[in-house]
Design an enzyme around this catalytic site. Structure first.
Site, PDB file in Angstrom:
ATOM      1  N   HIS A 193      12.849  14.083  76.938  1.00 28.80           N
ATOM      2  CA  HIS A 193      13.404  14.947  75.831  1.00 28.80           C
ATOM      3  C   HIS A 193      14.774  14.908  75.893  1.00 28.80           C
ATOM      4  CE1 HIS A 193      14.029  18.238  73.001  1.00 28.80           C
ATOM      5  NE2 HIS A 193      12.380  18.115  72.474  1.00 28.80           N
ATOM      6  N   GLU A 207      13.643  21.091  69.251  1.00 27.39           N
ATOM      7  CA  GLU A 207      13.915  20.225  68.345  1.00 27.39           C
ATOM      8  C   GLU A 207      14.377  21.169  67.070  1.00 27.39           C
ATOM      9  OE1 GLU A 207      11.830  16.709  69.058  1.00 27.39           O
ATOM     10  OE2 GLU A 207      12.417  15.705  67.324  1.00 27.39           O
ATOM     11  N   ARG A 245      18.054  21.571  65.953  1.00 24.00           N
ATOM     12  CA  ARG A 245      18.522  20.498  65.098  1.00 24.00           C
ATOM     13  C   ARG A 245      17.812  20.058  63.621  1.00 24.00           C
ATOM     14  NH1 ARG A 245      17.076  15.826  68.561  1.00 24.00           N
ATOM     15  NH2 ARG A 245      16.086  17.531  69.906  1.00 24.00           N
ATOM     16  N   ARG A 259      13.284  10.797  69.997  1.00 27.52           N
ATOM     17  CA  ARG A 259      13.642  11.297  71.322  1.00 27.52           C
ATOM     18  C   ARG A 259      14.024  10.317  72.281  1.00 27.52           C
ATOM     19  NH1 ARG A 259       8.862  15.623  71.887  1.00 27.52           N
ATOM     20  NH2 ARG A 259       9.507  17.135  70.495  1.00 27.52           N
ATOM     21  N   HIS A 272       9.165  14.618  79.685  1.00 25.10           N
ATOM     22  CA  HIS A 272       8.768  15.870  78.585  1.00 25.10           C
ATOM     23  C   HIS A 272       7.330  15.436  78.375  1.00 25.10           C
ATOM     24  CE1 HIS A 272       8.462  18.552  75.733  1.00 25.10           C
ATOM     25  NE2 HIS A 272       8.227  18.006  74.588  1.00 25.10           N
ATOM     26  N   HIS A 273       6.887  14.210  78.159  1.00 27.40           N
ATOM     27  CA  HIS A 273       5.549  13.897  77.746  1.00 27.40           C
ATOM     28  C   HIS A 273       4.966  12.466  78.211  1.00 27.40           C
ATOM     29  CE1 HIS A 273       2.231  14.510  74.609  1.00 27.40           C
ATOM     30  NE2 HIS A 273       2.243  13.250  74.579  1.00 27.40           N
ATOM     31  N   ARG A 279       6.280   9.486  71.491  1.00 30.81           N
ATOM     32  CA  ARG A 279       5.690  10.563  70.669  1.00 30.81           C
ATOM     33  C   ARG A 279       6.855  11.336  69.643  1.00 30.81           C
ATOM     34  NH1 ARG A 279       5.451  15.840  70.669  1.00 30.81           N
ATOM     35  NH2 ARG A 279       6.106  16.179  72.894  1.00 30.81           N
TER      36      ARG A 279
END
Ligand code: ADP
Length: 448
Positions: free
Chosen positions: A242, A255, A258, A279, A382-383, A422
């Site tokens: 991220h 996010e 932004r 991302r 992050h993921h 993602r």
């Protein structure tokens, strides 16, 4: 003596809780097993919201959207690596999942946007607060109302099978005592493996040393357990970093900031990329800067529209100045450079055309209302997009694409839906959509 259930749910994040509620409402006797001392998993840290197209809440706000566009943008964001059947199902069921939440007292009726999307389709609470806490507290109310049993500080160590079909699980409690729970259906909703440094580095050596935004429980144990009973995995090397993580605390800067109009500025006082790109791309641009970090910069107007901003201020992440010049001093940044960057960006907002980086969304308003704010950020793990393979019923599949009877999986433990990247707001959609489905199908199997 072993205890008997219809459905064992492993993990108490969004996917597990949604699955348990649905399975219970379909008449199943359900238990939730959670290895951590608290409920909520990594879901409780979810910030931005839940993506869905063609929802009632979009309609109420006059937002024109289509499932087809949502599908295409998610596929493009995922670099066309997404499993098309799972993605179709995801897009198709997303509006129903938003309604399912609303019917359970969890209304996400405000809408914003995330990177890689062209339309406001990220549903969030009316007060514009982070979605995770709101979601988990709402789901827990539903768990309590139904008296669904939750065993905390208890891990599932093994999924048991006989003749290729699931018969239950072996659990280990906080005293290290183990016992067997019988069940025809086991729903694995154990989340991803971002907090398992060894596993991350095994698949992506270059991510050694990166912070993670995830809670400690994100260790990937569910993937290993399912592999042991024959499950196939997919996309294990697709790990998302991220772009905007506060590095001293590993805290995610949503996010939504932004999406609410903030920009990214380098230490040299310059914008360097389209802030609303996906991302992976934004992260790569930040890592390419000399400092390998950047500043999220916004004004009072953005703060007023995003509750999360106040949280960041309270946590001490935010530097501020009455004017852009004051802020530049605090950031040790060239004042003229920052002034020029803001003036140029504000002109792009006026003309709704970003001549420098082609930002097409969230050119919300000129950044000209003091005070001005900045948060120093850099990317973090992050993921994990990869995970076990499932079919569109959430049944876990083996290497021959055959169903492992009684094994279900939903949420971040599953691979394939998000492809190689993602999209923000698609994880919460994923866990609720497939959590509900897993609960329904697991209950149906167990009743037979
Ligand atoms: P998702 O977003 O897919 O719902 P989360 O990360 O929110 O996933 O939740 C997964 C939960 O599963 C976490 O609370 C984690 O502690 C829990 N968990 C992971 N492995 C096990 C295990 N072996 N036994 C019990 N709970 C587990």
């Amino acid at each position: 003596a072993p205890q008997n259930y219809d459905v064992v749910v492993v993990g108490s994040g969004g996917a597990g809780l949604a699955a348990a509620i649905q399975a219970c409402d379909e008449g199943a006797h359900v238990v939730i097993i959670e290895k951590m001392p608290t409920i909520g998993g990594n879901t409780i840290k979810a910030s931005v919201g839940m993506n869905a197209a063609e929802t009632r809440f979009q309609q109420l706000k006059g937002i024109q959207d289509s499932k087809e566009l949502f599908y295409e943008e998610t596929l493009k964001g995922g670099k066309f690596k997404n499993n098309p059947q799972l993605l179709r199902e995801f897009v198709e069921l997303a509006p129903e999942a938003v309604e399912w939440l609303a019917a359970h007292g969890i209304e996400l009726n405000d809408i914003t946007i995330t990177g890689g999307m062209s339309i406001d389709r990220t549903h969030r609470p009316a007060d514009r607060s982070a979605v995770g806490g709101f979601l988990i507290s709402g789901l827990v109310k539903n768990i309590n109302k139904r008296n669904i049993e939750v065993l905390l500080e208890t891990s599932v160590a093994e999924i048991l099978t006989e003749n290729g079909a699931v018969t239950g699980v072996k659990v280990v409690d906080e005293y290290n005592d183990s016992r067997i729970l019988n069940a025809k259906s086991v729903i694995v909703a154990t989340g991803g493996f971002s907090a398992n440094r060894e596993m991350v580095v095994k698949y992506r050596p270059e991510l050694d040393g990166f912070v993670t935004t995830n809670h400690k429980g994100a260790t990937g144990s569910g993937i290993a357990m399912l592999q042991k009973i024959g499950a196939e995995t997919v996309d294990m090397g697709e790990i998302q970093i991220h772009p905007t993580v506060e590095q001293t605390t590993s805290y995610l800067i949503s996010e939504a900031i932004r999406g609410g109009g903030a920009i990214l500025v380098s230490q040299a006082g310059q914008r360097f990329y389209n802030e609303m790109e996906t991302r992976d791309k934004v992260s790569a641009e930040i890592i390419a800067l000399p400092e390998k970090s950047a500043w999220v910069i916004f004004d009072e107007q953005v703060r007023l529209n995003n509750k999360a901003a106040d949280e960041y201020i309270a946590k001490g992440f935010v530097l501020s100045g009455a004017s852009p010049q004051d802020l530049a001093v605090k950031l040790n940044m060239d004042q003229d450079a920052l002034l020029a960057t803001l003036a140029r960006y504000n002109q792009f907002v006026e003309q709704q055309n970003d001549e420098d980086f082609g930002r097409k969304t969230a050119l919300r308003h000129p950044l000209n209302l003091g005070p001005f704010y900045a948060i120093r950020i850099a990317p973090g793990v992050h993921h994990t997009m990869g995970g076990v393979t499932i079919n569109t019923d959430t049944a876990v599949l083996d290497a021959e694409k055959q169903v492992i009877k009684g094994a279900w999986a939903a949420g971040e433990v599953v691979g394939g839906i998000h492809g190689a990247n993602r999209i923000g707001g698609n994880a919460v959609a994923d866990i609720i959509i497939f959590g509900i489905l897993a609960g329904r199908n697991a209950a149906a199997l167990a009743r037979h």
